[in-house]
Design a protein around this motif. Structure first.
Motif, short mmCIF file in Angstrom:
data_model
loop_
_atom_site.label_atom_id
_atom_site.label_comp_id
_atom_site.label_asym_id
_atom_site.label_seq_id
_atom_site.Cartn_x
_atom_site.Cartn_y
_atom_site.Cartn_z
N SER A 118 0.84 -1.21 0.00
CA SER A 118 0.00 0.00 0.00
C SER A 118 0.86 1.24 0.00
O SER A 118 2.02 1.23 0.45
N ARG A 120 0.23 5.19 1.31
CA ARG A 120 -0.72 5.99 2.08
C ARG A 120 -0.17 7.41 2.25
O ARG A 120 0.86 7.63 2.88
N ALA A 165 -2.67 -1.16 -2.86
CA ALA A 165 -3.63 -0.11 -2.49
C ALA A 165 -2.94 1.24 -2.41
O ALA A 165 -1.81 1.33 -1.92
N SER A 167 -3.89 5.44 -1.27
CA SER A 167 -4.90 6.30 -0.67
C SER A 167 -4.31 7.64 -0.30
O SER A 167 -3.09 7.77 -0.08
N SER A 169 -5.65 11.09 2.18
CA SER A 169 -6.68 11.70 3.03
C SER A 169 -6.16 13.02 3.57
O SER A 169 -5.00 13.11 3.99
N SER A 176 -10.52 12.91 0.29
CA SER A 176 -9.89 11.60 0.41
C SER A 176 -10.08 10.85 -0.90
O SER A 176 -11.10 10.99 -1.57
N TYR A 177 -9.02 10.08 -1.27
CA TYR A 177 -9.06 9.28 -2.48
C TYR A 177 -8.48 7.91 -2.14
O TYR A 177 -7.51 7.80 -1.38
N GLY A 178 -9.07 6.87 -2.71
CA GLY A 178 -8.55 5.54 -2.43
C GLY A 178 -8.87 4.57 -3.54
O GLY A 178 -9.93 4.64 -4.16
N ASN A 206 -12.13 2.80 -3.98
CA ASN A 206 -12.83 2.95 -2.71
C ASN A 206 -13.65 4.23 -2.70
O ASN A 206 -14.66 4.32 -1.98
#
Length: 818
Positions: A118, A120, A165, A167, A169, A176-178, A206
């Protein structure tokens, strides 16, 4: 020759194997040193820390070359110990290095695969972002970090994400994007001023949340992306080249746009395009607020659409412009179904360019909406402003054959046979709350006109058949006006004008009663309405049929409308009755009729005035009739003939002649065939009968058999009779009265019955014995006749026949006392 080639190829392969074996031996011997060098180079470019549990040389993985696999990679920013969120972590990271860069001492990544991990990114409420990891750890390099041509991004070639993944925020703005990349690749190319990326693959979004209060786009959506992006670093311009997104429902959405970061306030423009996309498939891609707004309309259509979004990256809302073109679709409304609709139009959230874009400034324009309301064709133009509190401007028309109304109004109740109906209308007002029944007020204007041309229709529950209906109507939100309306009921031609008050408010639920004021002219009126009005409604079975809301509204309006009707007719006919110069006012409501100021000429040279009520609204009860009236100078023979001898056979129009003045009140129940129910009759009658004759009156002929056999009882002339009668059921109570005639003087009282209960006392003074011939002068109220002896007779009904017998005075008095 071939053997030589094989030898050369074999030598080459052997050389490569020896070389890669040597590299692997060298890498294993210098593993720690090389690991520290790579880690040092990366950490020098980052304001953070790179951790790698293990790495392996894989020369044949993903193609022959300097290929490495890093195990359990973890990249953290400088404040990781506080927020505990790694910037990047991957179970496996496959790296392919460029040969040329490697021997020159430069690390250039040709291919990079991130697997099972991921990325983040975040911004905390205090403004701190872990994107600070890309700032150099050395302060002296911070100034040039943003323009370093040898930065990490420029060193990347092709990227691939497998079960990875990503994301972002922002706790400050709420954005927020995911997304989860199932298997996606990104090919990078670089020139002196431009960096290009082509991203392709399967991605699960998401959600993309730009404004939390409105919800996110692409929430929990499977997609397939083909995205091409280019960044011009010299002009600070990011372009999204023609790209596409394939949704979970296999709809393709074209994407194109640009972001200009050259200005202090970055500008952007995004264009989306879709063909033959169903609204229900597009809704899941939109944010909740927009989705709920569109979904609340219940619109199920397939559309071609082009969307343009332009604005700044600040908190100010962007301008949105949409062009749409629908395929045919249906739309349900409370009173029926709009079918085969088709339209094309524009939507913008900045209808007034002097105001900021937003829901209140949104406008939808559809120059032509075509379709059918059930079976009736229509077309209208639509302008809709302010999607928070929608206000609409609608101009439309309907051109229809009358037969097309059958399915709308339920052919088991209303049946149209021929004719045309044209409607033109204009609406300008609040679309959601055009009328507030609590305040009984409108928020807007509605007006139009209706033209009816030679229509024929049947109203089956009442067996009403109307023909040749022609008329013009004008309406607004408060009244329906018809200056000309004419039709035939099969026997009469009616010409009407008037207005219906509060029709539109009533249909919207106004507490006001529905009221119509009508002037009616019937040149020759054959009164066939009473049977229709009093007849019970036919129960039309609708079992198994869907309830039609519009016909229910219409039936409800017909049942509850109050009609005040001023009527005039040159001639009125009903059975044996004929009247002229008819004038009157009627009020019709709830299956009842109130008669006021009704007058006509009838029964010869006379005036008849009547008022009263006829009511058929009682459940399980027969219709009732109440009348009050005055008849002046009537031909009594014509009165009896016109009213079928009032339902009795003793005195008929063939027996009685004379002139009649009377005041009366009368009430009774009526059968559904408009016949009097005798037992329900009640009333009183004061009458003045003069110039009277009884012709062949059976009771008098029976007196002749008993006495005065030579006198002319076949034609008896009598002096004016003034008396009062009371009616109760089938019995008429006759007050004591004198009948002075040219053949006999009588005093009578008692009960006359329509039900075989007649019992009338007849007193004949003996003074009648005096001779009476053609010279006899009528002398009523002669005191000499009232005195002296008398003969007592009784007229008694025996088996349906009235017989006259002698009676004794004492017995008669005793019976009267009982």
């Amino acid at each position: 020759m071939f053997s030589k080639i094989l030898k050369v190829f074999g030598v080459l392969v052997l050389f490569l194997l020896i070389m890669f074996a040597a590299v692997e031996v060298w890498l294993n011997r210098n593993r720690d040193e090389l690991f520290r060098k790579v880690q040092s180079i990366v950490n020098d470019k980052l304001n953070g820390n790179l951790e790698i549990e293990d790495f392996r040389f894989r020369p044949f993985s993903g193609g022959l070359g300097l290929n490495f696999t890093l195990v359990n990679v973890k990249l953290t920013d400088s404040l990781y110990t506080i927020h505990k969120t790694p910037f990047l972590q991957a179970e496996l990271m496959h790296v392919a290095l460029d040969f040329n860069g490697f021997y020159k001492g430069e690390i250039k990544i040709k291919n990079l695969v991130l697997q099972n991990g991921s990325l983040r990114l975040f911004v905390q409420k205090d403004g701190y972002s872990n994107l600070s990891i890309f700032r150099s750890a050395n302060s002296k390099d911070k100034k040039s970090a943003g323009t370093d041509k040898d930065g990490l991004v420029e060193k990347l070639g092709n990227l691939r994400f497998i079960n990875f993944a990503a994301s972002f925020s922002d706790s400050v703005s709420g954005k927020s994007y995911g997304a989860l990349f199932h298997d996606a690749s990104n090919r990078m190319t670089f020139t002196d001023t431009t960096s290009e990326a082509h991203f392709r693959g399967a991605v699960f979004f998401n959600g993309l949340v730009f404004r939390p209060e409105k919800g996110g786009f692409l929430m929990n959506q499977e997609t397939n992306l083909d995205l091409s992006v280019a960044y011009d670093s010299e002009n600070k311009l990011l372009k999204i080249r023609p790209s596409s997104l394939l949704s979970e429902t296999r709809d393709t959405i074209g994407i194109q746009g640009k972001f200009n970061f050259a200005d202090s306030v970055p500008l952007f423009e995004l264009n989306f395009k879709a063909r033959k996309i169903a609204v229900k498939n597009a809704l899941p891609l939109l944010n909740k607020k927009v989705r709920d707004q569109i979904d609340s309309l219940g619109l199920q259509a397939t559309v071609d659409t082009q969307v343009k979004i332009a604005g700044t990256t600040t908190q100010k809302p962007p301008r949105v412009d949409v062009h749409f073109k629908t395929d045919t679709f249906q739309y349900a409304i409370p009173v029926g179904m709009l079918r085969n609709m088709r339209t094309e139009g524009e939507y913008t959230n900045q209808g007034d360019t002097t105001q900021l874009p937003g829901v209140e400034n949104a406008r939808l324009t559809a120059p032509e909406v075509k379709g059918f309301f059930e079976t009736i064709p229509f077309r209208f133009s639509l302008v809709l402003d302010n999607f928070r509190n929608p206000r609409a401007t609608i101009d439309g028309s309907v051109r229809a054959e009358a037969k097309s109304l059958d399915p709308i109004l339920d052919p088991t109740r209303y049946r149209f046979k021929k004719g045309k109906i044209n409607i033109d209308f204009h609406f300008n007002g609040n679309l959601k709350r055009f009328f507030d029944p609590k305040t009984d007020k409108f928020d807007g204007k509605l007006y139009g006109k209706v033209s009816i041309q030679n229509v024929s229709m049947d109203y089956l529950p009442r067996q009403i058949h109307l023909q040749q209906i022609k008329g013009e109507f004008a309406f607004n939100e408060k009244a329906l006006v018809f200056p000309t309306l004419s039709f035939s009921d099969g026997q009469n031609m009616l010409f009407m004008q008037g207005r219906v008050m509060d029709l539109i408010p009533y249909l919207f639920g106004s507490p006001k009663s529905l009221r119509a004021l009508v002037n009616v002219n019937i040149p020759t009126w054959r009164l066939n309405w009473l049977e229709t009005l009093l007849a019970p409604r036919q129960n039309i079975s609708t079992r198994g049929k869907k309830k039609v809301r519009l016909v229910d509204l219409l039936d409800n309006a017909i049942d509850n409308i109050e009609i005040v009707m001023k009527l005039q007719s040159k001639e009125l006919k009903y059975r044996h009755f004929t009247g002229n110069n008819v004038r009157g006012e009627f009020t019709v409501k709830n299956n009842s009729v109130r008669i006021e100021n009704f007058s006509l000429s009838a029964f010869g040279a006379t005036t008849v005035r009547v008022s009263g009520e006829m009511d058929n609204s009682g459940i399980g009860q027969l219709p009732s009739l109440k009348l009050r009236g005055k008849v002046t100078n009537a031909d009594v023979q014509k009165v009896f003939y016109a009213f079928d001898n009032f339902g009795q056979k003793t005195i008929t129009s063939e027996n009685l002649k004379g002139k009649l003045n009377t005041d009366f009140s009368f009430q009774t129940r009526l059968s559904n065939s408009v016949k009097i129910v005798p037992g329900s009759m009640r009333g009183s009658l004061h009458f003045d009968l003069y110039k009277g004759y009884l012709i062949n009156f059976e009771p008098l002929l029976k007196i002749k058999k008993l006495m005065f056999k030579r006198r002319n009882f076949e034609k008896v002339e009598f002096s004016p009779i003034r008396s009062d009668f009371k009616l109760k059921g089938q019995e008429i109570e006759i007050s004591p009265m004198e009948i002075e005639s040219n053949v006999i003087t009588l005093y009578i009282d008692g009960i006359y019955s329509f039900a075989n209960k007649t019992d009338i006392s007849i007193q004949i003074p003996l003074s009648n014995l005096r001779k009476r011939d053609s010279t006899y002068v009528l002398n009523p109220n002669d005191q000499d006749k009232k005195e002296g002896s008398r003969i007592y007779l009784r007229a008694i009904d025996e088996n349906g026949e009235v017989n006259i017998k002698l009676a004794f005075r004492k017995k008669r008095n005793k019976e009267l006392e009982k």
